[in-house]
Write an enzyme that holds these catalytic residues in place. Structure first.
Site, PDB file in Angstrom:
ATOM      1  N   TYR A  99       8.559 -10.718  11.000  1.00  0.00           N
ATOM      2  CA  TYR A  99       7.727  -9.805  10.203  1.00  0.00           C
ATOM      3  C   TYR A  99       6.282  -9.751  10.735  1.00  0.00           C
ATOM      4  CZ  TYR A  99       4.438  -8.129   6.888  1.00  0.00           C
ATOM      5  OH  TYR A  99       3.382  -7.445   6.363  1.00  0.00           O
TER       6      TYR A  99
ATOM      7  N   SER B 112      -5.448  -8.512   0.752  1.00  0.00           N
ATOM      8  CA  SER B 112      -4.321  -7.735   1.262  1.00  0.00           C
ATOM      9  C   SER B 112      -3.793  -6.775   0.203  1.00  0.00           C
ATOM     10  CB  SER B 112      -3.205  -8.685   1.700  1.00  0.00           C
ATOM     11  OG  SER B 112      -3.707  -9.562   2.681  1.00  0.00           O
ATOM     12  N   ALA B 113      -3.501  -5.548   0.621  1.00  0.00           N
ATOM     13  CA  ALA B 113      -2.963  -4.499  -0.250  1.00  0.00           C
ATOM     14  C   ALA B 113      -3.876  -4.202  -1.448  1.00  0.00           C
ATOM     15  CB  ALA B 113      -1.544  -4.837  -0.713  1.00  0.00           C
ATOM     16  N   CYS B 114      -5.186  -4.234  -1.207  1.00  0.00           N
ATOM     17  CA  CYS B 114      -6.158  -3.917  -2.259  1.00  0.00           C
ATOM     18  C   CYS B 114      -7.046  -2.736  -1.889  1.00  0.00           C
ATOM     19  CB  CYS B 114      -7.007  -5.139  -2.582  1.00  0.00           C
ATOM     20  SG  CYS B 114      -6.095  -6.396  -3.476  1.00  0.00           S
TER      21      CYS B 114
ATOM     22  N   HIS C  46     -11.931 -10.158   7.362  1.00  0.00           N
ATOM     23  CA  HIS C  46     -10.827  -9.294   6.880  1.00  0.00           C
ATOM     24  C   HIS C  46     -11.454  -8.038   6.261  1.00  0.00           C
ATOM     25  CE1 HIS C  46      -6.911  -9.114   4.244  1.00  0.00           C
ATOM     26  NE2 HIS C  46      -6.778  -8.401   5.333  1.00  0.00           N
TER      27      HIS C  46
ATOM     28  N   LYS D  38      -8.099  -1.436   1.562  1.00  0.00           N
ATOM     29  CA  LYS D  38      -8.921  -1.268   2.760  1.00  0.00           C
ATOM     30  C   LYS D  38      -8.527  -0.005   3.528  1.00  0.00           C
ATOM     31  CE  LYS D  38      -8.101  -5.342   4.478  1.00  0.00           C
ATOM     32  NZ  LYS D  38      -7.297  -5.817   3.339  1.00  0.00           N
TER      33      LYS D  38
ATOM     34  N   ASP E  39     -12.626   9.511  -4.752  1.00  0.00           N
ATOM     35  CA  ASP E  39     -13.801   9.417  -5.616  1.00  0.00           C
ATOM     36  C   ASP E  39     -14.611   8.134  -5.377  1.00  0.00           C
ATOM     37  OD1 ASP E  39     -13.746  11.874  -7.088  1.00  0.00           O
ATOM     38  OD2 ASP E  39     -11.886  11.156  -8.005  1.00  0.00           O
TER      39      ASP E  39
ATOM     40  N   ARG F  64       5.783  -1.270   5.815  1.00  0.00           N
ATOM     41  CA  ARG F  64       4.566  -0.909   6.568  1.00  0.00           C
ATOM     42  C   ARG F  64       4.851   0.134   7.641  1.00  0.00           C
ATOM     43  NH1 ARG F  64      -0.427  -4.157   5.520  1.00  0.00           N
ATOM     44  NH2 ARG F  64       0.260  -5.451   3.791  1.00  0.00           N
TER      45      ARG F  64
ATOM     46  N   ASP G  88      -8.714  -3.145   8.830  1.00  0.00           N
ATOM     47  CA  ASP G  88      -8.240  -4.480   8.433  1.00  0.00           C
ATOM     48  C   ASP G  88      -9.127  -5.625   8.920  1.00  0.00           C
ATOM     49  OD1 ASP G  88      -6.113  -5.904   7.014  1.00  0.00           O
ATOM     50  OD2 ASP G  88      -5.472  -6.664   8.951  1.00  0.00           O
TER      51      ASP G  88
ATOM     52  N   ARG H 164       3.864 -12.121   4.890  1.00  0.00           N
ATOM     53  CA  ARG H 164       3.290 -13.367   5.395  1.00  0.00           C
ATOM     54  C   ARG H 164       3.749 -14.533   4.525  1.00  0.00           C
ATOM     55  NH1 ARG H 164      -1.359 -13.680   4.197  1.00  0.00           N
ATOM     56  NH2 ARG H 164      -1.702 -11.665   3.217  1.00  0.00           N
TER      57      ARG H 164
ATOM     58  N   LYS I 162      -3.511 -11.395  12.441  1.00  0.00           N
ATOM     59  CA  LYS I 162      -4.083 -12.413  11.562  1.00  0.00           C
ATOM     60  C   LYS I 162      -4.265 -13.758  12.264  1.00  0.00           C
ATOM     61  CE  LYS I 162      -4.861  -9.597   8.305  1.00  0.00           C
ATOM     62  NZ  LYS I 162      -3.981  -8.883   7.506  1.00  0.00           N
TER      63      LYS I 162
HETATM   64  P1  GTP Z   1      -3.661  -4.992   3.996  1.00  0.00           P
HETATM   65  O1  GTP Z   1      -3.181  -4.064   5.073  1.00  0.00           O
HETATM   66  O2  GTP Z   1      -2.532  -5.731   3.331  1.00  0.00           O
HETATM   67  O3  GTP Z   1      -4.733  -5.936   4.415  1.00  0.00           O
HETATM   68  O4  GTP Z   1      -4.191  -4.134   2.790  1.00  0.00           O
HETATM   69  P2  GTP Z   1      -5.219  -2.957   2.530  1.00  0.00           P
HETATM   70  O5  GTP Z   1      -6.400  -3.548   1.840  1.00  0.00           O
HETATM   71  O6  GTP Z   1      -5.442  -2.114   3.726  1.00  0.00           O
HETATM   72  O7  GTP Z   1      -4.395  -2.148   1.462  1.00  0.00           O
HETATM   73  P3  GTP Z   1      -4.190  -0.611   1.174  1.00  0.00           P
HETATM   74  O8  GTP Z   1      -5.386   0.230   1.419  1.00  0.00           O
HETATM   75  O9  GTP Z   1      -2.949  -0.192   1.877  1.00  0.00           O
HETATM   76  O10 GTP Z   1      -3.929  -0.734  -0.396  1.00  0.00           O
HETATM   77  C1  GTP Z   1      -2.772  -0.315  -0.956  1.00  0.00           C
HETATM   78  C2  GTP Z   1      -2.776  -0.481  -2.449  1.00  0.00           C
HETATM   79  O11 GTP Z   1      -4.056  -0.315  -3.051  1.00  0.00           O
HETATM   80  C3  GTP Z   1      -1.889   0.567  -3.070  1.00  0.00           C
HETATM   81  O12 GTP Z   1      -1.208  -0.036  -4.130  1.00  0.00           O
HETATM   82  C4  GTP Z   1      -2.890   1.608  -3.554  1.00  0.00           C
HETATM   83  O13 GTP Z   1      -2.358   2.376  -4.577  1.00  0.00           O
HETATM   84  C5  GTP Z   1      -4.035   0.739  -4.014  1.00  0.00           C
HETATM   85  N1  GTP Z   1      -5.342   1.414  -3.980  1.00  0.00           N
HETATM   86  C6  GTP Z   1      -6.092   1.707  -2.903  1.00  0.00           C
HETATM   87  N2  GTP Z   1      -7.248   2.314  -3.241  1.00  0.00           N
HETATM   88  C7  GTP Z   1      -7.244   2.389  -4.589  1.00  0.00           C
HETATM   89  C8  GTP Z   1      -8.171   2.896  -5.550  1.00  0.00           C
HETATM   90  O14 GTP Z   1      -9.244   3.385  -5.229  1.00  0.00           O
HETATM   91  N3  GTP Z   1      -7.812   2.792  -6.863  1.00  0.00           N
HETATM   92  C9  GTP Z   1      -6.629   2.230  -7.248  1.00  0.00           C
HETATM   93  N4  GTP Z   1      -6.356   2.153  -8.551  1.00  0.00           N
HETATM   94  N5  GTP Z   1      -5.731   1.752  -6.375  1.00  0.00           N
HETATM   95  C10 GTP Z   1      -6.030   1.821  -5.068  1.00  0.00           C
HETATM   96  C1  SPV Z   2      -2.293  -8.369   5.208  1.00  0.00           C
HETATM   97  O1  SPV Z   2      -1.355  -8.950   4.622  1.00  0.00           O
HETATM   98  O2  SPV Z   2      -3.489  -8.582   4.913  1.00  0.00           O
HETATM   99  C2  SPV Z   2      -2.000  -7.377   6.254  1.00  0.00           C
HETATM  100  C3  SPV Z   2      -0.627  -7.275   6.732  1.00  0.00           C
HETATM  101  O3  SPV Z   2      -2.899  -6.702   6.721  1.00  0.00           O
HETATM  102  S1  SPV Z   2      -0.194  -8.582   7.808  1.00  0.00           S
HETATM  103  O4  SPV Z   2      -0.402  -8.129   9.169  1.00  0.00           O
HETATM  104  O5  SPV Z   2       1.198  -8.855   7.552  1.00  0.00           O
HETATM  105  O6  SPV Z   2      -1.020  -9.720   7.547  1.00  0.00           O
HETATM  106 MN    MN Z   3      -4.893  -7.366   5.979  1.00  0.00          MN
END
Ligand code: GTP
Ligand code: SPV
Ligand code: MN
Length: 605
Positions: A205, A256-258, A234, A260, A509, A382, A285, A76, A214
């Site tokens: 993308y 994002s990428a944390c 979100h 979910k 866990d 992705r 999401d 994004r 989004k």
């Molecule tokens: P978007 O699709 O971008 O909105 O993100 P999301 O929040 O769905 O992200 P996703 O679950 O794919 O998170 C991916 C990242 O989070 C990877 O780097 C994982 O390793 C990390 N991650 C997820 N759960 C955990 C956890 O419980 N502990 C740790 N240390 N890392 C985690």
């Molecule tokens: C995010 O970035 O929070 C996503 C992927 O879930 S995207 O659809 O590119 O926004």
């Molecule tokens: Mn997202």
């Protein structure tokens, strides 16, 4: 042939055809024949064509496709994303703003004739189960087959989406997308919330071009939700089925990428499984939430698939997500394993393919390429996987009424300060906690990675109006829900020790934390009252099986509330509210300012 008699849809499509001048217009009915033909067309493109998609090994990954986007177009683009409202203050300090007419004047020349020599696809889709009182209709116009095939997975796409629109309704979101020349200098992702309209140009993308996601389901929908009395967030949605058969539903907002997708598909630790606990995924999401007839808050997942982060997904971290991707899935910007026509990404396993194509398209020796410090897959690569593939998909996934939410959880990546879990004193304090979410940035958006930034409710890039009004809407929803409101929590899976190692094992866990959250909702667990909220009593967190990893000393660190760090945190929040929000046209609700004072007073006690 047009698939609807709706005069507003027809008039708008005509207008956009006149602007973009495609050679032909194809209405997407969603039939298998049509999708198969498009798949043939896009996979038959010559090597080197940037729209090309590849079929993967039909035995190992049946129905799966692979695609690479341009290296300048992999995430994004928040700096090129705009909320165009008549008044600047309605977009507020967290959004880029331009006057709608000015924006259209700027973009019209870019769209003029952009589809000459191309086909325009007209995609009808529903966000939410068709016929659900919470569902909404969208139409996306695009010149990209990749978009059509992804929308087929991510939404309820096709002629049925028009079923409830009728001939005269104007209640649909108009999305215009053209990949144009994929020129980053002229890339714009523009929302016109007052007109239910989205214009996206020069990207191919996901988050920039799958306009149901989004752009509609968060930016436009959050604006609609404020006006119509509901919420677009979100958030993942999951159900925890307890040994007695009852299911408790939880939503969680992480940036994002944390985590979910990981939390939504969690597999409970062995002890919990033996006791009869099961986790079901409703969404990973986005959640649309509205008070139901019984006064509780109900959530649907408006999407129909998962657009998940590939790297890090493996048999151990998220076997359910991996299972989702074994058929009818589209992979974007991962690496190709040329040895067997499959895909690979970092941490999938310990065997990167020797004969690999990395995400930019170069043929490389995988292990050597990695040893030189490269990654085979892009960090934001992705998978687009159908929800129906998910082994733990909730039986309520298609329930038009949604599921009743007991707890709302916020979280982010915080190396220090924020404990593993704590609960707000009440809804207003919980709203404060959401407004205070900050997190280290990830590869999901362009820009530096690992920088701590404010990301209120994990919605910073997605609030389609003034963030102050958004917080006020949260407070209003709490008032409406009263004592039926979900309880609000904050979690942090990412707290680190002095060496930078994560203190908490995470992933499956995390069930142990959900367990405490559920017990709190049911009044079955006690808590320690601290300045920042309720924390678990140490003995109330079930650590059976991980005692070696989470020693009493580590647990102390995970649950610590460091007064000095929290005083700094509160000072930073005061600065944020004042300098970043109030001074820039956002009205911070007085209730939230008051929460700051209350926390500070408790810290000073
Ligand atoms: P978007 O699709 O971008 O909105 O993100 P999301 O929040 O769905 O992200 P996703 O679950 O794919 O998170 C991916 C990242 O989070 C990877 O780097 C994982 O390793 C990390 N991650 C997820 N759960 C955990 C956890 O419980 N502990 C740790 N240390 N890392 C985690
Ligand atoms: C995010 O970035 O929070 C996503 C992927 O879930 S995207 O659809 O590119 O926004
Ligand atoms: Mn997202």
């Amino acid at each position: 042939m047009a698939l609807t008699n709706n005069k507003n849809v027809l008039a708008w499509v005509d207008e956009m055809v006149a602007l973009t001048k495609p050679d032909q217009v194809v209405w997407i009915d969603g039939s298998k024949e049509q999708l198969d033909a498009l798949t043939e067309e896009v996979t038959s493109l010559p090597e080197g064509n940037r729209d090309k998609m590849y079929k993967l090994n039909p035995d190992k990954l049946p129905g799966c496709l692979y695609h690479r986007t341009l290296p300048n177009d992999v995430a994004r683009v928040e700096d090129r994303t705009f909320i165009c409202t008549k008044n600047k203050e309605d977009a507020g300090p967290t959004n880029n703003w331009m006057d709608p007419e000015e924006m259209k004047a700027k973009l019209t020349p870019l769209y003029d004739g952009v589809m000459k020599g191309r086909t325009m696809y007209v995609i009808p889709y529903s966000m939410g189960p068709i016929g659900s009182p919470l569902a909404k209709v969208g139409v996306e116009l695009t010149d990209s087959i990749y978009v059509v095939l992804n929308m087929n997975i991510m939404t309820r796409m096709g002629v049925d989406a028009f079923k409830n629109l009728g001939d005269v309704s104007n209640d649909f979101v108009r999305g215009l997308h053209s990949k144009a020349d994929v020129d980053p200098e002229n890339r714009y992702i523009v929302q016109f919330p007052e007109e239910n309209t989205i214009w996206s140009i020069n990207s191919a993308y996901g988050g920039n071009v799958l306009l149901g996601k989004k752009c509609f389901a968060l930016r436009i929908a959050s604006f609609q939700g404020k006006n119509e009395g509901w919420m677009a967030e979100h958030m993942l949605i999951l159900g925890v089925q307890k040994p007695n058969g009852e299911t408790v539903y939880i939503t969680a907002a992480f940036p994002s990428a944390c985590g979910k997708t990981n939390l939504a598909m969690l597999i409970p630790p062995e002890g919990y499984q033996k006791d009869g606990y099961k986790v079901f995924t409703v969404g990973d999401d986005i959640a649309w939430m509205k008070p139901g007839k019984d006064g509780r808050l109900y959530a649907i997942n408006p999407e129909n698939g998962f657009f998940g982060v590939a790297p890090g997904t493996n048999e151990k971290s998220n076997p359910n997500a991996l299972a989702c991707t074994r058929k009818n899935t589209i992979f974007t910007n991962v690496a190709l394993n040329n040895e067997d026509g499959t895909v690979w990404w970092e941490k999938l396993d310990k065997n990167p393919p020797v004969d690999a194509t990395e995400w930019k398209g170069a043929k490389v020796n995988g292990p050597e390429f990695i040893a030189e410090g490269n990654t085979l897959a892009h960090p934001n690569s992705r998978f687009t996987a159908p929800a129906e593939n998910c082994p733990c998909i909730s039986p309520e996934f298609n329930n038009p009424e949604g599921v009743p939410i007991s707890a709302i959880v916020f979280g982010g990546r915080r190396a220090s300060t924020t404990p593993l879990v704590y609960q707000s004193f009440d809804w207003t304090h919980g709203t404060y906690m959401g407004s205070a979410v900050s997190s280290e940035t990830t590869a999901a958006a362009t820009g530096a990675v690992g920088v701590l930034r404010h990301d209120p409710m994990a919605m910073k890039p997605f609030i389609g109006y003034n963030v102050g009004d958004y917080w006020a809407h949260w407070l209003e929803m709490g008032e409406k829900l009263g004592d039926k409101a979900p309880k609000i929590f904050n979690v942090n899976w990412f707290k680190q020790d002095e060496e930078g190692n994560f203190l908490w094992p995470g992933f499956g866990d995390n069930m142990r934390v959900l367990d405490w959250i559920i017990k709190r909702c049911e009044g079955k667990a006690d808590a320690v009252e601290t300045a920042i909220g309720y924390l678990p009593k140490k003995e109330d967190l079930n650590l059976t099986g991980i005692e070696d990893e989470v020693t009493p000393a580590i647990l102390d660190k995970l649950l610590a509330v460091d007064t000095d760090l929290w005083k700094k945190e509160i000072a930073e929040m005061r600065r944020y509210y004042q300098d970043d929000i109030a001074a820039k046209g956002g009205k911070v609700p007085a209730e939230l300012m008051a929460e700051l004072d209350k926390i500070e007073a408790r810290l000073n006690k």
